[in-house]
Motif scaffolding. Structure first.
Motif, PDB file in Angstrom:
ATOM      1  N   UNK A  16     113.806 -58.809   4.188  1.00 33.10           N
ATOM      2  CA  UNK A  16     115.096 -58.261   3.758  1.00 33.10           C
ATOM      3  C   UNK A  16     115.514 -58.916   2.448  1.00 33.10           C
ATOM      4  N   UNK A  17     115.277 -60.232   2.337  1.00 31.76           N
ATOM      5  CA  UNK A  17     115.742 -60.983   1.164  1.00 31.76           C
ATOM      6  C   UNK A  17     114.574 -61.490   0.309  1.00 31.76           C
ATOM      7  N   UNK A  18     113.367 -61.134   0.685  1.00 33.86           N
ATOM      8  CA  UNK A  18     112.144 -61.418  -0.087  1.00 33.86           C
ATOM      9  C   UNK A  18     111.662 -62.871  -0.035  1.00 33.86           C
TER      10      UNK A  18
ATOM     11  N   UNK B 287     106.101 -59.521  -0.336  1.00 34.07           N
ATOM     12  CA  UNK B 287     105.300 -59.042  -1.478  1.00 34.07           C
ATOM     13  C   UNK B 287     104.340 -60.136  -1.955  1.00 34.07           C
TER      14      UNK B 287
ATOM     15  N   UNK C  68     107.474 -52.036  12.288  1.00 30.89           N
ATOM     16  CA  UNK C  68     107.784 -50.638  12.580  1.00 30.89           C
ATOM     17  C   UNK C  68     108.639 -50.017  11.479  1.00 30.89           C
TER      18      UNK C  68
ATOM     19  N   UNK D  47     109.896 -50.336   7.671  1.00 30.51           N
ATOM     20  CA  UNK D  47     109.864 -50.878   6.308  1.00 30.51           C
ATOM     21  C   UNK D  47     108.988 -52.108   6.176  1.00 30.51           C
ATOM     22  N   UNK D  48     107.793 -52.045   6.753  1.00 28.59           N
ATOM     23  CA  UNK D  48     106.918 -53.227   6.753  1.00 28.59           C
ATOM     24  C   UNK D  48     106.489 -53.608   5.336  1.00 28.59           C
TER      25      UNK D  48
ATOM     26  N   UNK E  91     109.592 -54.486  -6.037  1.00 31.20           N
ATOM     27  CA  UNK E  91     109.434 -54.256  -4.602  1.00 31.20           C
ATOM     28  C   UNK E  91     110.773 -54.395  -3.924  1.00 31.20           C
ATOM     29  N   UNK E  92     111.003 -53.651  -2.878  1.00 28.04           N
ATOM     30  CA  UNK E  92     112.280 -53.782  -2.167  1.00 28.04           C
ATOM     31  C   UNK E  92     112.408 -52.743  -1.076  1.00 28.04           C
ATOM     32  N   UNK E  93     113.610 -52.675  -0.514  1.00 28.45           N
ATOM     33  CA  UNK E  93     113.886 -51.750   0.573  1.00 28.45           C
ATOM     34  C   UNK E  93     114.898 -50.707   0.113  1.00 28.45           C
TER      35      UNK E  93
ATOM     36  N   UNK F  48     116.127 -55.841  -3.248  1.00 28.47           N
ATOM     37  CA  UNK F  48     115.133 -56.823  -2.797  1.00 28.47           C
ATOM     38  C   UNK F  48     115.768 -58.116  -2.306  1.00 28.47           C
ATOM     39  N   UNK F  49     117.079 -58.101  -2.115  1.00 35.57           N
ATOM     40  CA  UNK F  49     117.763 -59.270  -1.568  1.00 35.57           C
ATOM     41  C   UNK F  49     118.081 -60.336  -2.595  1.00 35.57           C
TER      42      UNK F  49
ATOM     43  N   UNK G 119     115.841 -48.076   4.604  1.00 37.08           N
ATOM     44  CA  UNK G 119     115.054 -49.110   5.251  1.00 37.08           C
ATOM     45  C   UNK G 119     113.590 -49.099   4.849  1.00 37.08           C
ATOM     46  N   UNK G 120     113.140 -48.014   4.194  1.00 37.99           N
ATOM     47  CA  UNK G 120     111.745 -47.924   3.755  1.00 37.99           C
ATOM     48  C   UNK G 120     111.455 -49.026   2.733  1.00 37.99           C
ATOM     49  N   UNK G 121     110.292 -49.654   2.873  1.00 39.33           N
ATOM     50  CA  UNK G 121     109.885 -50.653   1.884  1.00 39.33           C
ATOM     51  C   UNK G 121     108.976 -49.989   0.865  1.00 39.33           C
ATOM     52  N   UNK G 122     109.236 -50.192  -0.407  1.00 39.49           N
ATOM     53  CA  UNK G 122     108.324 -49.682  -1.425  1.00 39.49           C
ATOM     54  C   UNK G 122     108.030 -50.731  -2.476  1.00 39.49           C
TER      55      UNK G 122
ATOM     56  N   UNK H 291     102.774 -49.373  -2.524  1.00 41.67           N
ATOM     57  CA  UNK H 291     102.913 -49.605  -1.088  1.00 41.67           C
ATOM     58  C   UNK H 291     104.139 -48.875  -0.564  1.00 41.67           C
TER      59      UNK H 291
ATOM     60  N   UNK I 151     106.190 -48.915   3.162  1.00 49.77           N
ATOM     61  CA  UNK I 151     106.373 -49.312   4.558  1.00 49.77           C
ATOM     62  C   UNK I 151     107.398 -48.364   5.137  1.00 49.77           C
ATOM     63  N   UNK I 152     106.938 -47.329   5.840  1.00 51.08           N
ATOM     64  CA  UNK I 152     107.839 -46.230   6.196  1.00 51.08           C
ATOM     65  C   UNK I 152     108.811 -46.579   7.331  1.00 51.08           C
ATOM     66  N   UNK I 153     109.782 -45.707   7.507  1.00 52.02           N
ATOM     67  CA  UNK I 153     110.785 -45.817   8.566  1.00 52.02           C
ATOM     68  C   UNK I 153     110.941 -44.439   9.188  1.00 52.02           C
TER      69      UNK I 153
ATOM     70  N   UNK J 207     119.938 -58.691   8.249  1.00 57.82           N
ATOM     71  CA  UNK J 207     119.924 -59.209   6.865  1.00 57.82           C
ATOM     72  C   UNK J 207     119.686 -58.109   5.831  1.00 57.82           C
ATOM     73  N   UNK J 208     119.268 -56.922   6.269  1.00 57.11           N
ATOM     74  CA  UNK J 208     119.053 -55.828   5.315  1.00 57.11           C
ATOM     75  C   UNK J 208     120.355 -55.136   4.923  1.00 57.11           C
TER      76      UNK J 208
END
Lengths: 572, 572
Positions: free
Chosen positions: A325-327, A359, A531, A533-534, B58-60, B79-80, B104-107, B133, B135-137, B162-163
């Protein structure tokens, strides 16, 4: 300050720590009325340049003696601000000299700094003009006399041992390493996260855990209460039931007699009270002394957290949720193992530093670990050299050279497979290990120390370990045989850091959990991080006391933590 | 750096924290391959000056939407590293846009920074050239949808919260306050001491304590073992005794027959083994399931530490032992109370900052507390303004003004007696308190808040409290009625800090222990600090979460600690 172009390290070190004392001013201890002894004796000139200044000093007598037919006393005074002492001279008309000289006496004095007679060891001494305070010591009762005491002996006096040269030097080094840790991670944009001490998760299911509970004290409280105020007997309850019945009949009677509302209301109230009383008695009759049970086992729904709770063995899993969440985050706190280890390398309570980076892959993780260890070593050289010289003098001649070497030498990086090959080669050449060497084994301390001390003579990072000897959360490599784990090995202690890239693929980590025979349910929250946003992420753990053993050359881990906890001992 | 002539604060702040981003370079997140979003959007120009640069991010996804008939997607990426998001634009040929847009998706993407069309909110946006990358939701399953969620709801998802904007801002503010704490004390020459978490001392005997034990798990282990491998029956033991007897007779016989040494030796060995076997059986026959008892109570000599152990309620007493050797020290760690408080101000596990200063009286203590609180406030203004603006916007309009006021206004200092007079005056003028006001009471929260919020409208230090309501270790004043205690009261939370000068006089503290009906034995080590080289000293404790409530304006303490522990709950 994550900008790589401006390295603020050196600047920061001088801005915050304080071995460099060179102005012509002495430093007043803030929020106190005295001057720090460090600001006098740690100057490059040993304080000579300050001669002529009047100032106030406080500290504890390291050694004291009367001289010149008791006309005056020499006191070596230390206030914990540095390893050095200030020589203080008190004349007989200023105080009862006999009370001043015992080791451990606390004194606070006003005086004049003077140059000592030529040929003496110290560069400056304080001539006392006024004694403000004496905290005396009866030498016959003081447990820490002047004679040299073993570290083992001192463990019986954890409340007094910070007054010794060794334990105070270790305390200053420990403080410096802790602040260096925060400085390093803050400088690189990591956020400090307080992971929980009390936990209901179990990291790896590896270590034995301490249980945290209020069930025993609640049971003891109840037991006492029941003795003071015994539960009702069956006949008490029967009697109360009878009362309810009678009062009920009265209500019925009044109702059927069509009595006044007031009369009926009053009787209903009486009935209500009787029922309440019965309920209370029935409740109390159910109280049983002892720890509450349900279906033959302890009923943890009645414990403080409504479930079984433990002391954490690692903050890693929880801090991962913040990294996702905060990297970039880290935790630095106490961790616990309830293992009956009586070795010089294990404690039941110890501190761990655990960064976690989103990352980031295993290579990034190794870069971070190497930079961090180098930073710690350089910090001690920059900020704790006096204390390090003391350690070199008393415990480990090579400790300063070791810091220099580690801070300046690139770490060797080899795969686990390569490490095993090198160990096998050594065996062929006649090296004898107690533990067998073959691919698949967990490297033991003797193997690790051979690699770092003999083979490479510098820190070594071993990576890509067999999956069978590592935890489920470590990322499976493409060979399906190894995981992206890494250990940092350093001379003298062996493994200082253990880390890995974490498995970010939901399917893979789930089958790893099953493969290792672990229950899935407790890890559902951890799987959520995969599950939803990995992200690729990595981290490691540094045993803080191991770093202290490495830095100081002290042999026993019980001497590098203020209040050691181990089987059979938890003083204070 | 205890030299008062060089205040390195501002310099340090900029050297270590990072809200000031103004160079034309972006900051790479170290030990990772991406650029920090903070280094783009937190620039004074909002990142406009960076247009034209190619970089990796990178981030959510905070919010995502498809636009222009699904030709591209707009993503707000975080990215926090700061509260702000970076707008990212992905064209349909670069990725499955439907997979990118859920909250919530991570890219992780490579792209080109461009100036957006005139009139849009953001100052710069990233045109994606390559998606590295995802990271799907699954939005149908993700517990934290885009809609605004209450803090109470989020407590059920401590691993994902924390997100959210609020919890991540709180995490950054908490991190800043922690590092500010270390910086403040290091700057003033204090040494950080790790006081123990597991303790066998009880500070004050005040709070309910959690017990730490291995007795229950050991009993459970034993129970399982005894089921698997039942203890020997009496007849097993009788049989083993018979064997011993027989083997003994054989030995006697051989001896009286003057058999060979070899023969006798062999038979003695057989006898020895029979005896060992008997001993083992007898030992096992003594094993009883359940927690070990002795004389009707639990036998703690069999617990891990060979005595009853608890989680600490305060590190003060232990850190005093370091102050009485190293002069200026502090501890900063978790503390515990097993109280069944379901309020918004209590946690079972919380963090405390506890400095302790030798050669310091109550006045020095108040000076230190005031300087520390001011430093924390100024630090947030200097280093966390973006997050503070978020808190002001969402939770407490006045929180930034409050920090400014506290950091710049001298604290009011009044005696307890004066405080009671002021409260009595207020009552006379019609102010209604729930709790009675008279000399001798413990000030309640409403009284404290009246003094700081209404009467003085600034922080207030109340000192010299009646001895009856304070702990035994606080120094008795010359009036014999009050002790040298002080509390720092601040608007919004009331008591933020509690401290005192400690009783350094052996006779006085001993009689205070007796006067308060406490047992002397557990405090013998603490009395040793007064017996041997006693020194005037003072200290205080700051509840770290209280400071966070004060700073952020958040109402519930469960939302300012990463993993809250309270009755019935200890998630993860």
């Amino acid at each position: 300050m994550a900008d790589q172009n401006t390295p603020p390290t050196a600047q920061l070190a001088h801005a915050t720590l304080h071995d460099q004392v060179s102005s012509s001013q002495v430093s007043k201890a803030e929020f106190s009325d005295r001057v720090l002894i460090r600001s006098i004796v740690s100057r490059p000139d040993g304080g000579a340049g300050l001669a002529g200044q009047r100032l106030r000093i406080g500290g504890w007598v390291k050694t004291g003696r009367k001289a010149d037919k008791d006309a005056f006393a020499f006191l070596e005074l230390n206030d914990g601000s540095c390893p050095g002492n200030l020589q203080v001279i008190v004349e007989a008309d200023k105080a009862d000299l006999g009370q001043l000289v015992p080791t451990g006496t606390c004194v606070s004095v006003d005086g004049l700094l003077k140059l000592p007679p030529a040929g003496t060891k110290q560069k400056v001494e304080l001539r006392v003009e006024n004694v403000l305070h004496v905290g005396p010591v009866d030498p016959a009762r003081y447990p820490l006399p002047k004679t040299r005491l073993t570290l083992e002996f001192l463990r019986d006096f954890v409340h007094l041992r910070p007054r010794t040269n060794t334990i105070s030097a270790v305390a200053r080094i420990r403080n410096a390493l802790a602040f260096a840790t925060h400085t390093f991670f803050q400088k690189h944009g990591f956020l400090y996260v307080h992971t929980p001490i009390i936990t209901t998760s179990d990291c790896e299911g590896a270590g034995e855990m301490f249980q945290v509970t209020t069930l025993i004290s609640e049971a003891e409280k109840l037991e006492k209460e029941l003795i003071k105020n015994p539960p009702p007997s069956e006949s008490d309850i029967e009697a109360a039931k009878l009362v309810v019945k009678e009062k009920g009949e009265i209500v019925s009677k009044l109702k059927s007699d069509k009595a006044s509302k007031g009369e009926i209301g009053a009787s209903v109230n009486v009935l209500k009270k009787a029922k309440e009383n019965l309920l209370k008695l029935e409740e109390r009759s159910k109280l049983k002394p002892g720890i509450p049970q349900k279906d033959g086992t302890i009923d943890y729904s009645q414990d403080f957290f409504a479930r079984q709770a433990f002391l954490t063995v690692s903050g890693q899993l929880q801090v991962e949720s913040f990294a996702c969440a905060l990297s970039s985050v880290y935790t630095f706190g106490p961790t616990f193992r309830a293992e009956h280890s009586h070795t010089s390398r294990h404690l039941a309570e110890f501190w761990m530093v655990e960064p976690e980076i989103a990352f980031a892959d295993l290579n990034d993780d190794m870069n971070c670990a190497e930079a961090y260890v180098k930073f710690l070593c350089q910090w001690l050289l920059d900020n704790c050299l006096e204390d390090m010289k003391f350690m070199a003098d008393k415990f480990d001649k090579s400790c300063i050279d070791r810091l220099r070497m580690v801070s300046s030498t690139p770490f060797e990086r080899i795969t686990y497979t390569k490490a095993v090959e090198l160990l096998e080669e050594a065996v062929k050449k006649g090296k004898v290990f107690d533990n067998k060497v073959e691919w698949g084994i967990d490297l033991s301390s003797e193997h690790e120390r051979y690699l770092t001390e003999v083979k490479f003579q510098k820190p070594v990072i071993v990576y890509n370990y067999p999956k069978g000897i590592k935890a489920f959360y470590m990322r499976l490599n493409d060979d399906s045989k190894t995981v992206a784990a890494m250990d940092v090995l350093v001379p003298r202690v062996g493994e200082l850091i253990g880390g890995s890239q974490r498995e970010e693929r939901y399917d893979v980590i789930q089958s790893r959990i099953e493969e290792m025979g672990l229950p899935v349910e407790p890890y559902e929250w951890y799987l959520d991080l995969r599950r939803f946003g990995t992200v690729k992420h990595s981290g490691f753990g540094l045993g803080f006391e191991r770093m202290l053993l490495f830095a100081t050359g002290i042999d026993n881990i019980r001497d590098v933590i203020p209040f050691p906890r181990y089987p059979g001992r938890a003083d204070l």
